[in-house]
Design an enzyme around this catalytic site. Structure first.
Site, PDB file in Angstrom:
ATOM      1  CG  ASP A 240      -2.593   4.089  -1.234  1.00 55.40           C
ATOM      2  OD1 ASP A 240      -3.388   4.026  -2.183  1.00 55.40           O
ATOM      3  OD2 ASP A 240      -2.602   3.285  -0.284  1.00 55.40           O
TER       4      ASP A 240
ATOM      5  CG  ASP B 169      -6.206   1.273  -0.646  1.00 57.18           C
ATOM      6  OD1 ASP B 169      -5.198   2.012  -0.745  1.00 57.18           O
ATOM      7  OD2 ASP B 169      -6.280   0.344   0.177  1.00 57.18           O
ATOM      8  NE  ARG B 170      -3.587   4.605   3.090  1.00 56.05           N
ATOM      9  CZ  ARG B 170      -2.954   4.830   4.223  1.00 56.05           C
ATOM     10  NH1 ARG B 170      -2.427   6.007   4.461  1.00 56.05           N
ATOM     11  NH2 ARG B 170      -2.840   3.871   5.111  1.00 56.05           N
TER      12      ARG B 170
ATOM     13  CG  ASP C 282      -3.113  -0.218  -2.168  1.00 57.39           C
ATOM     14  OD1 ASP C 282      -2.793   0.908  -1.749  1.00 57.39           O
ATOM     15  OD2 ASP C 282      -3.828  -0.994  -1.517  1.00 57.39           O
TER      16      ASP C 282
ATOM     17  CB  SER D 133      -0.932  -0.047   1.197  1.00 56.81           C
ATOM     18  OG  SER D 133      -1.900   0.930   1.071  1.00 56.81           O
ATOM     19  CG  HIS D 134       0.600   3.674   3.489  1.00 54.23           C
ATOM     20  ND1 HIS D 134      -0.229   2.617   3.784  1.00 54.23           N
ATOM     21  CD2 HIS D 134       1.244   3.965   4.635  1.00 54.23           C
ATOM     22  CE1 HIS D 134      -0.093   2.297   5.064  1.00 54.23           C
ATOM     23  NE2 HIS D 134       0.798   3.095   5.602  1.00 54.23           N
TER      24      HIS D 134
ATOM     25  CE  LYS E 141      -7.300   2.572   2.538  1.00 53.79           C
ATOM     26  NZ  LYS E 141      -7.113   1.448   3.459  1.00 53.79           N
TER      27      LYS E 141
HETATM   28  C1  VG1 Z   1      -3.260   2.456   8.324  1.00 54.08           C
HETATM   29  C2  VG1 Z   1      -4.407   3.424   8.513  1.00 54.08           C
HETATM   30  C3  VG1 Z   1      -5.731   2.675   8.383  1.00 54.08           C
HETATM   31  C4  VG1 Z   1      -5.780   1.958   7.037  1.00 54.08           C
HETATM   32  C5  VG1 Z   1      -4.572   1.052   6.890  1.00 54.08           C
HETATM   33  C6  VG1 Z   1      -4.504   0.379   5.542  1.00 54.08           C
HETATM   34  O1  VG1 Z   1      -3.295   1.482   9.339  1.00 54.08           O
HETATM   35  O2  VG1 Z   1      -4.323   4.075   9.749  1.00 54.08           O
HETATM   36  O3  VG1 Z   1      -6.782   3.601   8.515  1.00 54.08           O
HETATM   37  O4  VG1 Z   1      -6.953   1.191   6.922  1.00 54.08           O
HETATM   38  O5  VG1 Z   1      -3.374   1.807   7.059  1.00 54.08           O
HETATM   39  O6  VG1 Z   1      -4.449   1.313   4.532  1.00 54.08           O
HETATM   40  P1  VG1 Z   1      -2.352   1.549  10.634  1.00 54.08           P
HETATM   41  O7  VG1 Z   1      -2.619   0.289  11.381  1.00 54.08           O
HETATM   42  O8  VG1 Z   1      -0.948   1.709  10.127  1.00 54.08           O
HETATM   43  O9  VG1 Z   1      -2.778   2.786  11.370  1.00 54.08           O
HETATM   44  V1  VG1 Z   1      -3.602   0.946   3.126  1.00 54.08           V
HETATM   45  O10 VG1 Z   1      -4.030   2.064   2.018  1.00 54.08           O
HETATM   46  O11 VG1 Z   1      -2.008   1.068   3.725  1.00 54.08           O
HETATM   47  O12 VG1 Z   1      -3.953  -0.640   2.819  1.00 54.08           O
HETATM   48 CO    CO Z   2      -3.483   1.566   0.149  1.00 53.08          CO
END
Ligand code: VG1
Ligand code: CO
Length: 583
Positions: free
Chosen positions: A300, A304-305, A302, A124-125, A400
């Site tokens: 981001d 989704d953000r 992938d 992801s990010h 998302k």
């Molecule tokens: C973070 C965010 C959470 C989100 C998750 C996955 O998690 O706070 O809101 O759902 O990333 O997003 P954490 O546990 O690091 O706070 V993604 O776009 O990285 O799959």
């Molecule tokens: Co993501």
């Protein structure tokens, strides 16, 4: 037809394969260790049980980060050996997380089959490249992330695994070209179908939004736009949707070629990491030349953000979901018949709560992570939901959806300007947000992230905050000693969630301090990092008085920030005098 045979490979459990908030994320070199990926994939197959795996159709793809191509070939070989019948792969291994969800729910294979799940390859990010992160997560037949019941089983299996199945002699499949490759195995035919990464998703978006009205907006000389995919997989959708379908100029797109290492950047759409976009929108330290566009957005890795920006104006994700919910029924055809309900994650601001109350909508507060929204949506209880971490979405899929959020905003802007697009002054993103605050009040909101803190120190800080909660009078004495101008803490707890649909309980979902005036301090440890610990501190204050809604957010929140940092002894525990990222 090329035949393959099945090998049983001996293996031993490897530590640390517990899926976090959204799958298993580790450094690439960890994933490249012998048996590491294989153990996790076999543990997933075993958790799903043989009946669900044999003869199934599964999707394998991701954000295209480094190691994805190797991982896809390994998973194909393991799927074949475990009796899976069809594997679907997005061309070049690319599928955004929301597109995977859409593909599971909507796509029909060339032979008429439907997918029952997916391995999504993404961190992801988190950054990508040989020295950065890789990740894998499993999504279920509803298109959403595996619930905790399944991820717990996967983790349990990784601790006892002693063998995995693989078709070692299966030739690598060419995933650069669309088409079907068939193999013969001990249990019959096995097919790998490579398909266009964007077409199913584009079709879904066209069924949700009024593309014609967005097209009019994008072609207006009064409107300009910039979309930054941060070199993530969002680029594979931005061009077909914004340029080919909606007629945006190519120059509106930034960093829209997916790269294995995201161009060396951090594919996290926030004010710190989306530097180029932030500068273009007139929000940077040294802004780029010329008049900023009216609307900017980023995704981001992938996709989704989403981050949504107006000209020289930042929209907090908590406001964004509230504003989308408040305007959806008028502006977006998919919602013309009304909203079933709305939901947010616990640390997300209460802006959405206020909208739900005004519109008399069902409302839910769930723990962090998208997997908790899925049950509500499957039960028909929720149409729109969001997280403060730049995640917004709806029940069109079970993830998302960054591009959906951008199209939702474009729809709202188009709707607000439908009469005066060519003539009068544009109703801007900033106007829309300020009008929303004037109607509903404003939730000042900020998040402080302390990344890669010593894991032991982070745990101690959290334990200390829980201990403090045992005596509210004590806490209030400390708070008043720090700032006398904040209200009293009315309650403090660790957030616990009981799923209203299946009754499952999730504990320890964040430490909350709730003030009498509605302000909140929330402390959580991140579950998506791959190194050390990340402490997240969420700070929120509600202001109903319309004469006080125009302040700078950091200034308005300064007293609460002061309280949060001193109450938690942040510097003492972590040695950090400032956070890594402030949103
Ligand atoms: C973070 C965010 C959470 C989100 C998750 C996955 O998690 O706070 O809101 O759902 O990333 O997003 P954490 O546990 O690091 O706070 V993604 O776009 O990285 O799959
Ligand atoms: Co993501």
């Amino acid at each position: 037809m090329v035949m393959f045979s099945v090998t049983r490979k001996q293996s031993v459990p490897i530590d640390g394969q517990k899926p976090g908030t959204s799958g298993l994320r580790k450094k690439v070199k960890v994933f490249m260790q012998p048996h590491y990926l294989q153990n996790f994939v076999q543990s997933t197959f075993n958790a799903l049980t043989t009946e669900k795996v044999r003869g199934a159709t599964l999707v394998v793809s991701g954000d295209g980060r480094y190691y994805s191509k190797d991982a896809i070939q390994i998973i194909i070989k393991m799927a074949a050996a475990n009796g899976v019948r069809h594997i679907w792969v997005g061309q070049n291994g690319l599928l955004s997380t929301p597109a995977v969800s859409a593909v599971i729910r909507e796509r029909v294979g060339v032979d008429g089959s439907k997918a029952s799940g997916a391995f999504i390859l993404t961190a992801s990010h988190n950054p990508g490249g040989p020295h950065e992160d890789f990740g894998i997560k499993y999504n279920m037949e509803n298109g959403g992330p595996a619930p905790e019941g399944i991820t717990d089983k996967i983790y349990k299996n990784t601790k006892t695994i002693n063998e995995y199945l693989i078709a070692e002699d299966l030739l690598d499949v060419d995933i650069t070209a669309t088409g079907v490759t068939s193999f013969g195995g001990p249990e019959g035919q096995f097919n790998v179908e490579v398909f266009n990464s964007a077409s199913d998703y584009v079709k879904l978006m066209k069924s949700i939004f009024d593309f014609e009205s967005i097209q009019k907006l994008l072609s207006s000389p009064n409107f300009s736009f910039c979309y930054d995919a941060l070199h993530g997989v969002g680029g594979a959708y931005a061009k077909p949707i914004f340029v080919e379908e909606l007629g945006a100029k190519e120059s509106f797109l930034l960093n829209c070629t997916p790269k294995e290492d995201f161009g060396g950047g951090h594919p996290d759409p926030n004010l710190t990491y989306a530097k180029e976009l932030v500068a273009r929108m007139g929000l940077g330290k040294s802004d780029s030349q010329g008049e900023p566009p009216e609307f900017g957005a980023a995704a981001d890795g992938d996709a989704d953000r989403n981050m949504v920006l107006g000209k020289r104006f930042f929209v907090t994700p908590s406001d964004s979901v509230a504003i989308i919910a408040a305007n959806a029924v008028e502006s977006i055809p998919y919602f013309y018949s009304g909203l079933k309900g709305v939901a947010r994650s616990m640390p997300t601001s209460a802006a959405l709560d206020v909208v739900a109350k005004h519109l008399n909508l069902k409302f839910f507060e769930v723990p962090t992570g998208w997997k908790f929204f899925g049950n509500l949506m499957d039960a028909g209880l929720c149409s729109i939901c969001g997280e403060e971490s730049f995640g917004t979405g709806s029940d069109h899929i079970r993830e998302k959806d960054g591009i959906w959020a951008v199209l939702a905003w474009l729809s709202i802007i188009a709707y607000k300007n439908k009469e005066n697009l060519s003539a009068g002054r544009l109703v801007t993103v900033e106007d829309i947000v300020r009008n929303h605050w004037a109607t509903y009040g404003r939730h000042y909101y900020t998040r402080y992230d302390y990344e890669n803190v010593d894991a032991g120190a982070a745990k101690e800080l959290m334990a200390y905050l829980v201990k403090l909660q045992s005596s509210l009078p004590e806490v209030n004495k400390i708070v008043k000693g720090i700032r006398s101008d904040v209200s009293n803490i009315a309650s403090a707890d660790e957030f616990e969630y009981k799923d209203p649909v299946d009754g499952s309980i999730s504990k320890h979902q964040g430490i909350r301090y709730l003030f009498e005036d509605g302000s909140r301090l929330v402390f959580r440890l991140s579950g998506t990092g791959s190194e050390g610990a990340t402490i997240r501190l969420y700070i929120e204050q509600y202001e109903k008085d319309s004469s006080k809604i125009g302040r700078e957010s950091q200034e308005a929140l300064a007293p609460l920030v002061d309280v949060a940092l001193k109450l938690s002894k942040m510097q003492e525990f972590t040695g950090r005098s400032a956070p890594t990222v402030i949103t």
